[in-house]
Every structure is written in C-alpha cells, then in structure tokens.
Design a protein around this motif. Sequence first.
Motif, PDB file in Angstrom:
ATOM      1  N   PHE A 195      -6.418 -12.641   7.603  1.00 42.39           N
ATOM      2  CA  PHE A 195      -5.075 -12.118   7.867  1.00 42.39           C
ATOM      3  C   PHE A 195      -5.191 -10.656   8.273  1.00 42.39           C
ATOM      4  CE2 PHE A 195      -1.560  -9.593   6.164  1.00 42.39           C
ATOM      5  CZ  PHE A 195      -0.456 -10.188   6.749  1.00 42.39           C
ATOM      6  N   GLN A 196      -4.415 -10.249   9.286  1.00 45.90           N
ATOM      7  CA  GLN A 196      -4.454  -8.856   9.737  1.00 45.90           C
ATOM      8  C   GLN A 196      -3.036  -8.378  10.015  1.00 45.90           C
ATOM      9  OE1 GLN A 196      -7.688  -7.449  12.366  1.00 45.90           O
ATOM     10  NE2 GLN A 196      -6.093  -6.768  13.776  1.00 45.90           N
ATOM     11  N   LEU A 197      -2.738  -7.166   9.548  1.00 47.50           N
ATOM     12  CA  LEU A 197      -1.390  -6.616   9.724  1.00 47.50           C
ATOM     13  C   LEU A 197      -1.456  -5.091   9.732  1.00 47.50           C
ATOM     14  CD1 LEU A 197       1.767  -7.006   9.726  1.00 47.50           C
ATOM     15  CD2 LEU A 197       1.626  -6.732   7.222  1.00 47.50           C
ATOM     16  N   ARG A 198      -0.734  -4.483  10.689  1.00 44.41           N
ATOM     17  CA  ARG A 198      -0.536  -3.044  10.650  1.00 44.41           C
ATOM     18  C   ARG A 198       0.711  -2.798   9.798  1.00 44.41           C
ATOM     19  NH1 ARG A 198      -2.833   1.022  12.932  1.00 44.41           N
ATOM     20  NH2 ARG A 198      -4.009  -0.309  14.396  1.00 44.41           N
ATOM     21  N   MET A 199       0.485  -2.405   8.569  1.00 42.91           N
ATOM     22  CA  MET A 199       1.573  -2.334   7.603  1.00 42.91           C
ATOM     23  C   MET A 199       2.059  -0.901   7.396  1.00 42.91           C
ATOM     24  SD  MET A 199      -0.718  -3.178   4.196  1.00 42.91           S
ATOM     25  CE  MET A 199       0.693  -3.172   3.091  1.00 42.91           C
ATOM     26  N   LEU A 245      -4.024  -0.358   8.911  1.00 40.76           N
ATOM     27  CA  LEU A 245      -4.318  -1.680   9.466  1.00 40.76           C
ATOM     28  C   LEU A 245      -5.034  -2.463   8.377  1.00 40.76           C
ATOM     29  CD1 LEU A 245      -4.404  -3.695  11.796  1.00 40.76           C
ATOM     30  CD2 LEU A 245      -6.598  -2.682  12.489  1.00 40.76           C
ATOM     31  N   LEU A 246      -4.351  -3.421   7.811  1.00 35.67           N
ATOM     32  CA  LEU A 246      -4.899  -4.210   6.707  1.00 35.67           C
ATOM     33  C   LEU A 246      -5.543  -5.471   7.253  1.00 35.67           C
ATOM     34  CD1 LEU A 246      -4.987  -4.427   3.523  1.00 35.67           C
ATOM     35  CD2 LEU A 246      -3.076  -6.014   3.784  1.00 35.67           C
ATOM     36  N   LYS A 247      -6.754  -5.745   6.833  1.00 38.99           N
ATOM     37  CA  LYS A 247      -7.471  -6.946   7.239  1.00 38.99           C
ATOM     38  C   LYS A 247      -8.069  -7.570   5.986  1.00 38.99           C
ATOM     39  CE  LYS A 247     -10.919  -8.511  10.619  1.00 38.99           C
ATOM     40  NZ  LYS A 247     -11.882  -8.070  11.663  1.00 38.99           N
ATOM     41  N   ARG A 248      -7.632  -8.789   5.656  1.00 41.24           N
ATOM     42  CA  ARG A 248      -8.077  -9.428   4.427  1.00 41.24           C
ATOM     43  C   ARG A 248      -8.374 -10.906   4.663  1.00 41.24           C
ATOM     44  NH1 ARG A 248      -8.553  -4.972   3.072  1.00 41.24           N
ATOM     45  NH2 ARG A 248      -7.775  -3.895   1.202  1.00 41.24           N
ATOM     46  N   LYS A 249      -9.438 -11.372   4.026  1.00 41.52           N
ATOM     47  CA  LYS A 249      -9.787 -12.791   4.035  1.00 41.52           C
ATOM     48  C   LYS A 249      -8.852 -13.523   3.080  1.00 41.52           C
ATOM     49  CE  LYS A 249     -13.771 -15.882   3.388  1.00 41.52           C
ATOM     50  NZ  LYS A 249     -13.642 -16.473   4.737  1.00 41.52           N
ATOM     51  N   LEU A 250      -8.390 -14.699   3.471  1.00 37.70           N
ATOM     52  CA  LEU A 250      -7.489 -15.486   2.640  1.00 37.70           C
ATOM     53  C   LEU A 250      -8.274 -16.330   1.636  1.00 37.70           C
ATOM     54  CD1 LEU A 250      -4.883 -16.698   5.285  1.00 37.70           C
ATOM     55  CD2 LEU A 250      -4.545 -14.970   3.514  1.00 37.70           C
ATOM     56  N   PRO A 251      -7.647 -16.666   0.486  1.00 33.84           N
ATOM     57  CA  PRO A 251      -8.302 -17.525  -0.503  1.00 33.84           C
ATOM     58  C   PRO A 251      -8.633 -18.900   0.072  1.00 33.84           C
ATOM     59  CG  PRO A 251      -6.364 -16.468  -1.433  1.00 33.84           C
ATOM     60  CD  PRO A 251      -6.330 -16.201   0.039  1.00 33.84           C
ATOM     61  N   LYS A 252      -9.595 -19.554  -0.558  1.00 36.43           N
ATOM     62  CA  LYS A 252     -10.028 -20.880  -0.099  1.00 36.43           C
ATOM     63  C   LYS A 252      -8.876 -21.872  -0.089  1.00 36.43           C
ATOM     64  CE  LYS A 252     -13.562 -24.420  -0.958  1.00 36.43           C
ATOM     65  NZ  LYS A 252     -13.941 -24.431   0.470  1.00 36.43           N
ATOM     66  N   SER A 273       0.857  -1.179   0.000  1.00 37.65           N
ATOM     67  CA  SER A 273       0.000   0.000   0.000  1.00 37.65           C
ATOM     68  C   SER A 273       0.893   1.230   0.000  1.00 37.65           C
ATOM     69  CB  SER A 273      -0.928   0.026   1.217  1.00 37.65           C
ATOM     70  OG  SER A 273      -1.745   1.192   1.182  1.00 37.65           O
ATOM     71  N   ASN A 274       0.398   2.295  -0.611  1.00 39.53           N
ATOM     72  CA  ASN A 274       1.184   3.525  -0.599  1.00 39.53           C
ATOM     73  C   ASN A 274       0.991   4.323   0.687  1.00 39.53           C
ATOM     74  OD1 ASN A 274      -1.432   4.324  -1.072  1.00 39.53           O
ATOM     75  ND2 ASN A 274      -0.948   5.682  -2.790  1.00 39.53           N
ATOM     76  N   LYS A 275       0.182   3.786   1.610  1.00 36.02           N
ATOM     77  CA  LYS A 275       0.000   4.477   2.894  1.00 36.02           C
ATOM     78  C   LYS A 275      -0.066   3.455   4.025  1.00 36.02           C
ATOM     79  CE  LYS A 275      -5.077   4.637   2.568  1.00 36.02           C
ATOM     80  NZ  LYS A 275      -6.268   5.508   2.569  1.00 36.02           N
ATOM     81  N   ALA A 276       0.370   3.865   5.207  1.00 34.69           N
ATOM     82  CA  ALA A 276       0.315   2.994   6.382  1.00 34.69           C
ATOM     83  C   ALA A 276      -1.143   2.767   6.773  1.00 34.69           C
ATOM     84  CB  ALA A 276       1.082   3.622   7.534  1.00 34.69           C
TER      85      ALA A 276
END
Length: 331
Positions: free
Chosen positions: A315-319, A277-284, A272-275
């Motif tokens: 998946f969750q990450l503060r990137m 908290l990313l939260k994304r569902k993973l593929p099956k 991401s071009n900005k900081a």
Amino acid sequence: MNSSSNTLCFILVKFKITFQICSIKCLYSKVATPVIGNYNNRKAYHINYKREWESGWAQKRIDSLLSIAPVLRDGGTIHLDAWIARESEGHGESKTLEIEYQKKVADYWLSKGIDPTTEWVMDYMRGRVPYYWHFNRRTQQDYMNDPARLVTGGHLNPDLKQSEFDLEFLFGTSMYGENIFPRKPAAIVQNEWISDFNRDFYLNFLQYAFLNRLTRLRVDGKGKSRVAYYDHNVEVSMGDSTVRQQDLLLRNHNTVFFPIVWQEEKQIGLYSNKAQLLKRKLPKEWDGVHTVTLYKVDAVGLQAVGEVNIVNGTFQLRMEGGIPYLIKPKD
C-alpha cells in the motif's frame, strides 16, 4: 465483556458511580467520621464498607441503580471512581478488614454480569477488577505476570513522576479522553479539540488494542534498549521506536499502520504527525486484495476520499500530517 482486555467505552466516557463518598454523616455508627473531602460544596465522608455491606445498603444501592439504568447490563461494565479502602479508626477497624468487604462489593457486581473498574491499581483485586484508569503501579514484571485479558489499564498518570513511563510503549497504553474533550458544550462544535484527540487515540490506542490480544513472551535488554517479544512474531523495540510483525512495519516513531482488531472486517488505521509518502506491506490476511477504499476519519465518521491500488501486496499513500485514515478492501 467480563475480564475483557479491551473495554472500549473508557476511551470516550468515564462513567463515575462513586461508592466512596457520602453527603451525610456515617449512617452506621455514632462514632465521628472524619471529613475526607469536599464535593460540590458539600462535605464528603468515607463510607464504612463493612457496615454498608452487613446492613445490606451496598446491595440495595447496586440493585436500585441497575433497575433505573438497565443499559449497564448491556455494557457489562461500570466505573467506580475513587474506590479506595481506608482504615476506620473510629470503629477500630483496619484497612485490611475494609478491603475484605470491598472485595464483597466487587463480587456482587460480578454476580450481576458486570465488571467493576476503578481509578487506582489495587493488587488485591486480582481477578476481580480487569481495568484501572491509572496504571502507574504496574512494573515490567507485573505486565509479564498478568496478561491483558486478566487486567489492563488506561494510562500512566503523568503527575506521578516516579512511574516508569517507558512501559507504555513496550506494552501499549490507552488514552485520557477526559482531559481533551471540552467540558463546555459550546466548545464541542468548535472542533479545536479533535486534532489532539486524534493524535492521542491513534498514537496510543491502536497499538494498545493490537498488543493486548497477544501473549507476552519476554523482554530483552535494559532501559531504552529493551525489546518486548510477543507471539505471532511481534516485536516492540524501544531503541528505534518501532513495532514489527516479521516483515510488516506497524509503527515507526509517530507513524502507525495497525490493523483495527476490534472490528470483524479487515481494516487498517494509519496516522502520522507529519506529511509523508507512506509505503507499507499489507498483512498476509490481505492477500488477494487488489484495491482498497481510503477514508479520512473525522468527528462525523468515515469520509471516503478515493481508492488506492495495491501493487505486489504493498500500500502506498502520500498522506497529510495529523489526519487519521482508514483503509478497507474495496467491495
């Protein structure tokens, strides 16, 4: 690699083997040949494709190149820069005739197991050239008619203002590494170029590679409201700058979370071009993965920076902004 939809070598290197120019006057006729350019302070002349082929010089030069650089056979591709057909007025030969002999050269490369690629789109090379450095002449209908496994391209040249640049988002685009990578060796170690390279690679190539493996089904809407539909339930929406696969959000504006499709093992690239908290569902395909290893990607390679637990398939990450990451299932 023949007719492949992804020729990854072009991301880092544009290998220039030019059959377009010659530093001596025409070898095949006494007819004056006009100067078409200047290269390294030497006059350049257009080679007559018909005479080059019929004299056997085209075949000899290709064979000689393969003998001194056999690694080309391993790569399966070569870039012929500025490979353009022109009318040969002095010989009374039309551009159409020159094109027919240009095709013979392309077929000769193919007979050696090598895909020829070049700079500008040539529709008459359909089925012969699988990749063009500048993809500007392609229309939306062209994308729908020709799948990426038949022909794809590097980027839309920004100098050609009449191009429909929105097509890059709908169908994916590669990147121009050559205008980012330092031309002076001393500048390479300064690492100032890396952030620009990372941004272009992650915000362009990951989506491009992912979409190129899918079948284009249709495009609905017009202008900025268009949505491109692919098989495997993938939708690319220009209106809100998203790429989705059912309930998976693969792209949201300049935040990407794409599977790395050119690797056999499970991997996902995120940027991401900005900081945030990313939260994304993973593929099956990641069902059963409970922990992933997190890597930062730099000029040296992958740097493991920790592990992240997967909770309810998410998946969750503060990137950090501007930093490319990669995740893999923990061994």
